[in-house]
Write an enzyme that holds these catalytic residues in place. Structure first.
Site, PDB file in Angstrom:
ATOM      1  N   GLY A 156       0.772  -1.234   0.000  1.00 42.19           N
ATOM      2  CA  GLY A 156       0.000   0.000   0.000  1.00 42.19           C
ATOM      3  C   GLY A 156       0.799   1.277   0.000  1.00 42.19           C
ATOM      4  O   GLY A 156       0.222   2.358  -0.049  1.00 42.19           O
ATOM      5  N   TYR A 209       0.391  -2.829 -11.986  1.00 37.77           N
ATOM      6  CA  TYR A 209      -1.010  -3.030 -12.371  1.00 37.77           C
ATOM      7  C   TYR A 209      -1.269  -2.542 -13.794  1.00 37.77           C
ATOM      8  O   TYR A 209      -2.324  -2.000 -14.099  1.00 37.77           O
ATOM      9  CB  TYR A 209      -1.951  -2.351 -11.365  1.00 37.77           C
ATOM     10  N   CYS A 260     -13.823  -0.230 -29.053  1.00 35.40           N
ATOM     11  CA  CYS A 260     -15.170   0.170 -29.433  1.00 35.40           C
ATOM     12  C   CYS A 260     -15.988   0.371 -28.155  1.00 35.40           C
ATOM     13  O   CYS A 260     -16.904  -0.399 -27.871  1.00 35.40           O
ATOM     14  CB  CYS A 260     -15.750  -0.930 -30.296  1.00 35.40           C
ATOM     15  N   GLU A 261     -15.598   1.358 -27.376  1.00 33.27           N
ATOM     16  CA  GLU A 261     -16.278   1.633 -26.115  1.00 33.27           C
ATOM     17  C   GLU A 261     -15.920   3.062 -25.703  1.00 33.27           C
ATOM     18  O   GLU A 261     -14.733   3.409 -25.646  1.00 33.27           O
ATOM     19  CB  GLU A 261     -15.827   0.614 -25.056  1.00 33.27           C
TER      20      GLU A 261
HETATM   21  N1  LLP Z   1      -0.531  -7.025   0.027  1.00 32.58           N
HETATM   22  C1  LLP Z   1      -1.828  -7.351  -0.149  1.00 32.58           C
HETATM   23  C2  LLP Z   1      -2.456  -8.309   0.766  1.00 32.58           C
HETATM   24  C3  LLP Z   1      -2.580  -6.761  -1.178  1.00 32.58           C
HETATM   25  O1  LLP Z   1      -3.856  -7.072  -1.327  1.00 32.58           O
HETATM   26  C4  LLP Z   1      -1.939  -5.854  -2.055  1.00 32.58           C
HETATM   27  C5  LLP Z   1      -2.686  -5.241  -3.172  1.00 32.58           C
HETATM   28  C6  LLP Z   1      -0.583  -5.550  -1.841  1.00 32.58           C
HETATM   29  C7  LLP Z   1       0.085  -6.147  -0.783  1.00 32.58           C
HETATM   30  C8  LLP Z   1       0.176  -4.594  -2.701  1.00 32.58           C
HETATM   31  O2  LLP Z   1      -0.373  -3.323  -2.688  1.00 32.58           O
HETATM   32  P1  LLP Z   1       0.453  -2.116  -3.310  1.00 32.58           P
HETATM   33  O3  LLP Z   1       1.716  -1.950  -2.513  1.00 32.58           O
HETATM   34  O4  LLP Z   1       0.775  -2.470  -4.731  1.00 32.58           O
HETATM   35  O5  LLP Z   1      -0.438  -0.939  -3.237  1.00 32.58           O
HETATM   36  N2  LLP Z   1      -5.188  -2.737  -9.198  1.00 32.58           N
HETATM   37  C9  LLP Z   1      -5.113  -1.680  -8.200  1.00 32.58           C
HETATM   38  C10 LLP Z   1      -4.399  -2.147  -6.948  1.00 32.58           C
HETATM   39  C11 LLP Z   1      -5.001  -3.374  -6.328  1.00 32.58           C
HETATM   40  C12 LLP Z   1      -4.171  -3.847  -5.168  1.00 32.58           C
HETATM   41  C13 LLP Z   1      -4.607  -5.159  -4.654  1.00 32.58           C
HETATM   42  N3  LLP Z   1      -3.857  -5.611  -3.533  1.00 32.58           N
HETATM   43  C14 LLP Z   1      -4.421  -0.475  -8.811  1.00 32.58           C
HETATM   44  O6  LLP Z   1      -4.106  -0.499  -9.998  1.00 32.58           O
HETATM   45  O7  LLP Z   1      -4.230   0.545  -8.139  1.00 32.58           O
END
Ligand code: LLP
Length: 420
Positions: free
Chosen positions: A225, A375, A339-340
């Site tokens: 996060g 992502y 196409c959206e």
């Molecule tokens: N640990 C757990 C348990 C998680 O669920 C996640 C992310 C992370 C670590 C890593 O989080 P990060 O450091 O990358 O913020 N697709 C979305 C993000 C979804 C994250 C899901 N879980 C985006 O593009 O912002």
């Protein structure tokens, strides 16, 4: 930090050359950025990469060589970790399976290889006990609050499906004991793109949960996060201050428990977001009423974050002739080929179309979308019959193709027309 709106090179290699060698759309990653981000987190005992952010084998291999361990959320991600050279066993465990559900294929792999598990749902406890008797496990706790850059990336609180509800912690420890398992760690992840104030609250909560579990706890995890700067005005997080908060809490916990406690962090985005660019070609330049559009050969099939979250990504024009000469700026809406009507990169949450101030460009020039290393490719799809982009890793000044562009033949793989 003001990012340039005209960009002729990525990681020291001319965009023109990258396009000549690999075509468009292509994701390009700079290994040096990843290495530098890893170094910034070196005070944590374990940096465990959340590979969901970017699971390319070359990226995982880079992580492994730099001493980073890995998190996996599926059988597919466990398999990726193996393919990148991670082993199953060890202390600390090289791979941890963190999820709220055991897919049957994931449980098979976990049981077969003795993969460490971080359980996010009470039901996983007995499911694990049945297949891996006597195993140790850690619990992912939902602390009752969360925070994220979007409602869709907030993983705490009672609207979130993630983790074991904090009030059920003692129940789960008892359930584990009854099933013959030992809870040796506590993990909290409240969301992606949270701010520091919220992240700091987690440290205290997590150590409180660890005390409730008791002296079997030998590790805590701060989850992921950590935010990264997407917009020019966003600031880098103060990682050292963040470490100090966690380290202070961890030390008090270790004193209370009477033994050392390992402190893990589990970032995805922080390690890879800024290492990546999506390079696309401008295929149409046109006007719709008052709006001026650049339409690319990449859309939300290649990068879904804007349509999913209204996420902002910095953009720059890379002239086809490689010229760095300044060009007049104009307000532009940037979209893709799909196409959206939602296939727009310049949109805010709720799908409100906005514009971006970019240099004048014509068909054949390139558009470089920044902060796309996390992502990006992993959320790409084949919507509208589009092959997924190629991926390139720049290492020591050399560009390596680390995933070939999908072919049209790949798109048909596995499909059958039943005979009549
Ligand atoms: N640990 C757990 C348990 C998680 O669920 C996640 C992310 C992370 C670590 C890593 O989080 P990060 O450091 O990358 O913020 N697709 C979305 C993000 C979804 C994250 C899901 N879980 C985006 O593009 O912002």
């Amino acid at each position: 930090m003001r990012r340039p709106r005209l960009q002729t090179a990525i990681a020291g290699i001319a965009v023109r050359d990258l396009v000549r060698d690999f075509g468009t759309p292509t994701y390009v990653y700079d290994a040096a950025v990843i290495t530098e981000r890893i170094a910034r987190l070196s005070r944590f005992d374990v940096v465990r990469y959340a590979q969901k952010a970017n699971g390319n084998l070359a990226v995982l291999d880079l992580m492994r060589r730099r001493g980073v361990l890995v998190d996996a959320v599926s059988a597919g991600e466990i398999q990726r970790a193996f393919a990148a050279g991670y082993g199953a066993g060890g202390d600390p465990p090289p791979i941890v399976y963190t999820a709220d559900v055991f897919d049957r294929d994931a449980l098979d792999l976990v049981a077969e290889h003795g993969i460490a598990v971080n359980c996010g749902s009470p039901d996983m406890i007995e499911q694990l006990a049945e297949r891996a008797p006597g195993a140790e496990l850690t619990l992912r706790v939902n602390p009752g609050f969360g925070h994220g850059h979007s409602r869709k990336t907030n993983t705490g609180g009672e609207h979130s499906k993630h983790g074991i509800w904090h009030e059920d912690l003692e129940d789960c420890v008892a359930r584990a004991r009854r099933a013959g398992l030992r809870v040796t760690g506590v993990h909290v992840h409240i969301g992606s793109g949270a701010d520091m104030e919220h992240l700091a609250l987690v440290a205290k909560a997590c150590c409180g949960f660890a005390r409730r579990v008791g002296p079997d706890v030998t590790a805590i995890s701060a989850g992921g996060g950590l935010p990264t700067p997407y917009r020019d005005e966003d600031r880098d997080v103060d990682v050292d201050a963040y470490f100090r908060i966690w380290d202070g809490e961890r030390r008090r916990l270790a004193e209370d428990l009477g033994h050392p406690v390992r402190l893990e962090i589990e970032p995805g985005r922080y390690l890879v977001a800024e290492s990546g660019w999506l390079v696309a070609e401008i295929r149409a330049v046109k006007r719709e009423g008052a709006n001026h559009f650049y339409l690319l050969d990449a859309g939300f099939n290649a990068l879904a974050r804007p349509i999913l979250y209204g996420a902002y990504h910095p953009m720059a024009v890379a002239p086809a002739d490689g010229s760095a000469a300044e060009r007049p700026l104009r307000d532009v809406v940037v979209g893709g080929p799909l196409c959206e009507s939602g296939d727009i990169f310049t949109q805010d949450d709720g799908g409100v179309v906005r514009s971006e101030r970019l240099p004048e460009a014509k068909v054949g020039d390139f558009l470089v979308i920044g902060c796309a290393g996390a992502y990006g490719f992993v959320m790409a799809s084949n919507y509208n019959g589009k092959p997924r982009p190629a991926e390139v890793l720049v290492h020591d000044g050399k560009a390596h193709l680390v995933r070939a562009r999908e072919t049209l033949a790949d798109l048909l793989r596995g499909e059958r027309i039943p005979s009549e």
